[in-house]
Design a protein around this motif. Structure first.
Motif, PDB file in Angstrom:
ATOM      1  N   LYS A  59       0.837  -1.205   0.000  1.00  0.00           N
ATOM      2  CA  LYS A  59       0.000   0.000   0.000  1.00  0.00           C
ATOM      3  C   LYS A  59       0.875   1.261   0.000  1.00  0.00           C
ATOM      4  O   LYS A  59       0.620   2.202  -0.746  1.00  0.00           O
ATOM      5  N   ASP A  60       1.919   1.261   0.833  1.00  0.00           N
ATOM      6  CA  ASP A  60       2.831   2.419   0.878  1.00  0.00           C
ATOM      7  C   ASP A  60       3.459   2.672  -0.487  1.00  0.00           C
ATOM      8  O   ASP A  60       3.551   3.813  -0.942  1.00  0.00           O
ATOM      9  N   ALA A  61       3.921   1.597  -1.132  1.00  0.00           N
ATOM     10  CA  ALA A  61       4.583   1.740  -2.434  1.00  0.00           C
ATOM     11  C   ALA A  61       3.617   2.301  -3.474  1.00  0.00           C
ATOM     12  O   ALA A  61       3.977   3.187  -4.261  1.00  0.00           O
ATOM     13  N   VAL A  62       2.403   1.804  -3.447  1.00  0.00           N
ATOM     14  CA  VAL A  62       1.387   2.243  -4.415  1.00  0.00           C
ATOM     15  C   VAL A  62       1.024   3.712  -4.169  1.00  0.00           C
ATOM     16  O   VAL A  62       0.967   4.521  -5.107  1.00  0.00           O
ATOM     17  N   ILE A  63       0.808   4.052  -2.895  1.00  0.00           N
ATOM     18  CA  ILE A  63       0.390   5.416  -2.568  1.00  0.00           C
ATOM     19  C   ILE A  63       1.512   6.412  -2.872  1.00  0.00           C
ATOM     20  O   ILE A  63       1.268   7.497  -3.415  1.00  0.00           O
ATOM     21  N   GLU A  64       2.742   6.001  -2.585  1.00  0.00           N
ATOM     22  CA  GLU A  64       3.877   6.891  -2.885  1.00  0.00           C
ATOM     23  C   GLU A  64       3.938   7.188  -4.384  1.00  0.00           C
ATOM     24  O   GLU A  64       4.100   8.340  -4.797  1.00  0.00           O
ATOM     25  N   GLN A  65       3.778   6.153  -5.194  1.00  0.00           N
ATOM     26  CA  GLN A  65       3.837   6.360  -6.642  1.00  0.00           C
ATOM     27  C   GLN A  65       2.633   7.173  -7.132  1.00  0.00           C
ATOM     28  O   GLN A  65       2.775   8.009  -8.031  1.00  0.00           O
ATOM     29  N   LEU A  66       1.479   6.943  -6.525  1.00  0.00           N
ATOM     30  CA  LEU A  66       0.287   7.724  -6.895  1.00  0.00           C
ATOM     31  C   LEU A  66       0.516   9.215  -6.670  1.00  0.00           C
ATOM     32  O   LEU A  66       0.014  10.051  -7.420  1.00  0.00           O
ATOM     33  N   GLY A  67       1.293   9.502  -5.637  1.00  0.00           N
ATOM     34  CA  GLY A  67       1.594  10.900  -5.343  1.00  0.00           C
ATOM     35  C   GLY A  67       2.564  11.531  -6.332  1.00  0.00           C
ATOM     36  O   GLY A  67       2.720  12.752  -6.359  1.00  0.00           O
ATOM     37  N   LYS A  68       3.237  10.701  -7.122  1.00  0.00           N
ATOM     38  CA  LYS A  68       4.190  11.237  -8.109  1.00  0.00           C
ATOM     39  C   LYS A  68       3.537  11.340  -9.485  1.00  0.00           C
ATOM     40  O   LYS A  68       3.348  12.433 -10.007  1.00  0.00           O
ATOM     41  N   VAL A  69       3.215  10.212 -10.067  1.00  0.00           N
ATOM     42  CA  VAL A  69       2.542  10.209 -11.378  1.00  0.00           C
ATOM     43  C   VAL A  69       1.892   8.841 -11.562  1.00  0.00           C
ATOM     44  O   VAL A  69       2.497   7.820 -11.264  1.00  0.00           O
ATOM     45  N   GLN A  70       0.627   8.814 -12.011  1.00  0.00           N
ATOM     46  CA  GLN A  70      -0.090   7.530 -12.099  1.00  0.00           C
ATOM     47  C   GLN A  70      -0.017   6.882 -13.460  1.00  0.00           C
ATOM     48  O   GLN A  70      -0.282   5.696 -13.609  1.00  0.00           O
ATOM     49  N   HIS A  71       0.350   7.675 -14.474  1.00  0.00           N
ATOM     50  CA  HIS A  71       0.411   7.111 -15.833  1.00  0.00           C
ATOM     51  C   HIS A  71       1.102   8.131 -16.732  1.00  0.00           C
ATOM     52  O   HIS A  71       0.890   9.330 -16.577  1.00  0.00           O
ATOM     53  N   THR A  72       1.903   7.653 -17.664  1.00  0.00           N
ATOM     54  CA  THR A  72       2.561   8.593 -18.576  1.00  0.00           C
ATOM     55  C   THR A  72       2.428   8.183 -20.037  1.00  0.00           C
ATOM     56  O   THR A  72       2.759   8.939 -20.933  1.00  0.00           O
ATOM     57  N   SER A  73       1.999   6.922 -20.304  1.00  0.00           N
ATOM     58  CA  SER A  73       2.079   6.264 -21.618  1.00  0.00           C
ATOM     59  C   SER A  73       3.499   5.763 -21.817  1.00  0.00           C
ATOM     60  O   SER A  73       4.432   6.188 -21.120  1.00  0.00           O
ATOM     61  N   ASN A  74       3.644   4.884 -22.777  1.00  0.00           N
ATOM     62  CA  ASN A  74       4.960   4.300 -23.043  1.00  0.00           C
ATOM     63  C   ASN A  74       5.828   5.162 -23.964  1.00  0.00           C
ATOM     64  O   ASN A  74       6.845   4.706 -24.480  1.00  0.00           O
ATOM     65  N   LEU A  75       5.432   6.419 -24.141  1.00  0.00           N
ATOM     66  CA  LEU A  75       6.262   7.348 -24.926  1.00  0.00           C
ATOM     67  C   LEU A  75       7.430   7.877 -24.092  1.00  0.00           C
ATOM     68  O   LEU A  75       8.376   8.441 -24.626  1.00  0.00           O
ATOM     69  N   TYR A  76       7.328   7.710 -22.767  1.00  0.00           N
ATOM     70  CA  TYR A  76       8.358   8.268 -21.874  1.00  0.00           C
ATOM     71  C   TYR A  76       8.877   7.199 -20.925  1.00  0.00           C
ATOM     72  O   TYR A  76       8.262   6.151 -20.765  1.00  0.00           O
ATOM     73  N   TYR A  77       9.993   7.492 -20.278  1.00  0.00           N
ATOM     74  CA  TYR A  77      10.575   6.578 -19.296  1.00  0.00           C
ATOM     75  C   TYR A  77       9.985   6.855 -17.916  1.00  0.00           C
ATOM     76  O   TYR A  77       9.770   8.006 -17.551  1.00  0.00           O
ATOM     77  N   THR A  78       9.727   5.755 -17.146  1.00  0.00           N
ATOM     78  CA  THR A  78       9.397   5.910 -15.721  1.00  0.00           C
ATOM     79  C   THR A  78      10.210   4.879 -14.938  1.00  0.00           C
ATOM     80  O   THR A  78      10.544   3.814 -15.462  1.00  0.00           O
ATOM     81  N   ASP A  79      10.510   5.204 -13.660  1.00  0.00           N
ATOM     82  CA  ASP A  79      11.353   4.331 -12.834  1.00  0.00           C
ATOM     83  C   ASP A  79      10.791   2.941 -12.569  1.00  0.00           C
ATOM     84  O   ASP A  79      11.488   1.941 -12.738  1.00  0.00           O
ATOM     85  N   PRO A  80       9.541   2.835 -12.046  1.00  0.00           N
ATOM     86  CA  PRO A  80       9.128   1.532 -11.492  1.00  0.00           C
ATOM     87  C   PRO A  80       9.211   0.390 -12.494  1.00  0.00           C
ATOM     88  O   PRO A  80       9.647  -0.719 -12.154  1.00  0.00           O
TER      89      PRO A  80
END
Ligand SMILES: *Cc1c(COP(=O)(O)O)cnc(C)c1O
Length: 388
Positions: A59-80
């Motif tokens: 839950k912590d991991a999910v909520i932390e990521q939700l606070g950053k960005v929930q979706h970007t499309s595969n046109l860009y790089y994301t960490d997770p």
């Protein structure tokens, strides 16, 4: 009938036969219905909530990521997504990972990888995928074609062509079919889940691997249900001392969020090029962040605890009245009962334990971290349901 059941029956497509239980909340391996009745969860949403309901780290991991960005499309790089891919490759020896959102999509990717590899390497006539009778690989038209159970096929003809089903355990039939059909690949479950918790023979799985290596056929393992610690190894194939060319997974790796993935080994790691395959939600950062928190906890000590709990269930149930056989590995367990499995499941439900069925067996897929006290309590109730 309650208001929710009425509304669901009126407005939700009738693709499921639901039990008359409204789940309102849960914690760990306990679920609570609308009347406040508690159930011990021995199904974990069909092997999905690997660390139970509302697991804190997930839950912590999910909520932390939700606070950053929930979706970007595969046109860009994301960490997770990249971090999860690296973790999985380092642990399994696989080389590259394609991300989708379900088991069926993971298998679609595997099938596409095998077909593209074989057609480029050997010629366009090498497209056949061999799967096993009684297997389950998903509900899309192609993964249904892969699924070796006629009754799923009947209403949806024509399915994707190019699939042949062989009898599990018969290595000679497999070899003959692979040659005659000009097979591109073979896709197996090392333990058939929906098919009845059928554990494949060691020699058979080794035999398939060996034959595939010799004949440059893509050897693929569907680990949608058996993966991610479920069988007491990180992946189910690791019980067999084989190295598949492709491994698919979904269910438990997401901890409850939709994610499916296809791991590509050395042979097929570069088969896809930009534009060959894709998925809008694939590699979603929230789902991947949750998955990282699951995968990083499945270490050797944890796997030991999974095996111990699985052994405990087997030891207890094997000697129980009304139990004819107990099969499976780790916390993927099938119980052949004297009574029809559905009757045992109903009785368990009345007494506060939720179990699954698979063909003629009662199937158990509890959360991998189910506390021993709850497990013991559930096993007592299951025993009682089998006996009376
Ligand atoms: C559940 C399952 C699938 C299908 O997964 P979905 O996420 O429902 O598409 C495929 N293969 C196996 C072995 C499964 O258990």
């Amino acid at each position: 009938m309650g208001k929710l059941m009425d509304m669901d029956n009126t407005y939700v497509a009738h693709t499921y036969g639901r039990f008359p239980i409204e789940i309102k909340s849960g914690i760990g391996s306990l679920l609570t219905d609308e009347n406040g009745k508690e159930y011990i969860d021995m199904g974990s949403g069909i092997g999905v909530t690997a660390f139970g309901i509302g697991d804190d780290k997930w839950k912590d991991a999910v909520i932390e990521q939700l606070g950053k960005v929930q979706h970007t499309s595969n046109l860009y790089y994301t960490d997770p997504c990249a971090i999860l891919a690296k973790m999985l490759c380092e642990r399994t020896g696989m080389k590259k990972i394609f991300f989708g959102n379900s088991g069926a999509e993971a298998n679609e990717c595997a099938i596409k990888a095998a077909r593209k590899y074989a057609s480029m390497k050997k010629g366009a006539e090498y497209f056949t995928i061999i799967t096993l009778k009684n297997s389950f690989h998903g509900r899309t038209l192609t993964t249904l074609a892969a699924t070796g159970q006629e009754h799923y096929h009947e209403l949806y003809q024509p399915l994707t062509p190019g699939f042949v089903h062989v009898q599990p355990g018969d290595i000679e039939e497999f070899k003959k079919t692979a040659i005659e059909s000009k097979a591109a690949g073979v896709l197996i479950e090392v333990i058939q889940g929906e098919g009845g918790v059928n554990v494949m023979d060691r020699d058979y799985v080794k035999g398939i691997e060996e034959f595939c290596k010799k004949n440059d056929i893509v050897f693929m393992v569907d680990e949608v249900q058996t993966g991610n610690g479920r069988t007491g190894k990180f992946y189910g194939y690791m019980n067999y001392d084989v190295n598949p060319d492709v491994v698919t997974t979904a269910k438990g790796i997401g901890g409850g969020l939709p994610i499916g993935l296809c791991m590509l080994g050395e042979k097929v790691k570069d088969v896809f090029e930009p534009g060959d395959h894709g998925s809008t939600f694939g590699g979603n950062p929230v789902c991947c962040a949750g998955a990282i928190s699951i995968v990083e906890r499945i270490d050797d000590d944890f796997l030991d605890s999974v095996n111990k709990k699985g052994q405990y269930i087997k030891d207890e149930l094997k000697k129980a009245a009304g139990v004819e056989d107990v099969v499976g590995l780790g916390l993927m367990i099938g119980i052949k009962t004297s009574k029809p499995a559905s009757e045992v499941v109903k009785k368990c439900m009345e007494n506060g334990v939720l179990c699954l069925t698979a063909k003629d067996k009662v199937r158990l897929l509890p959360a991998l971290n189910i506390p021993q006290e709850l497990l013991a309590k559930a096993v007592e109730i299951i025993k009682e349901a089998c006996a009376n």
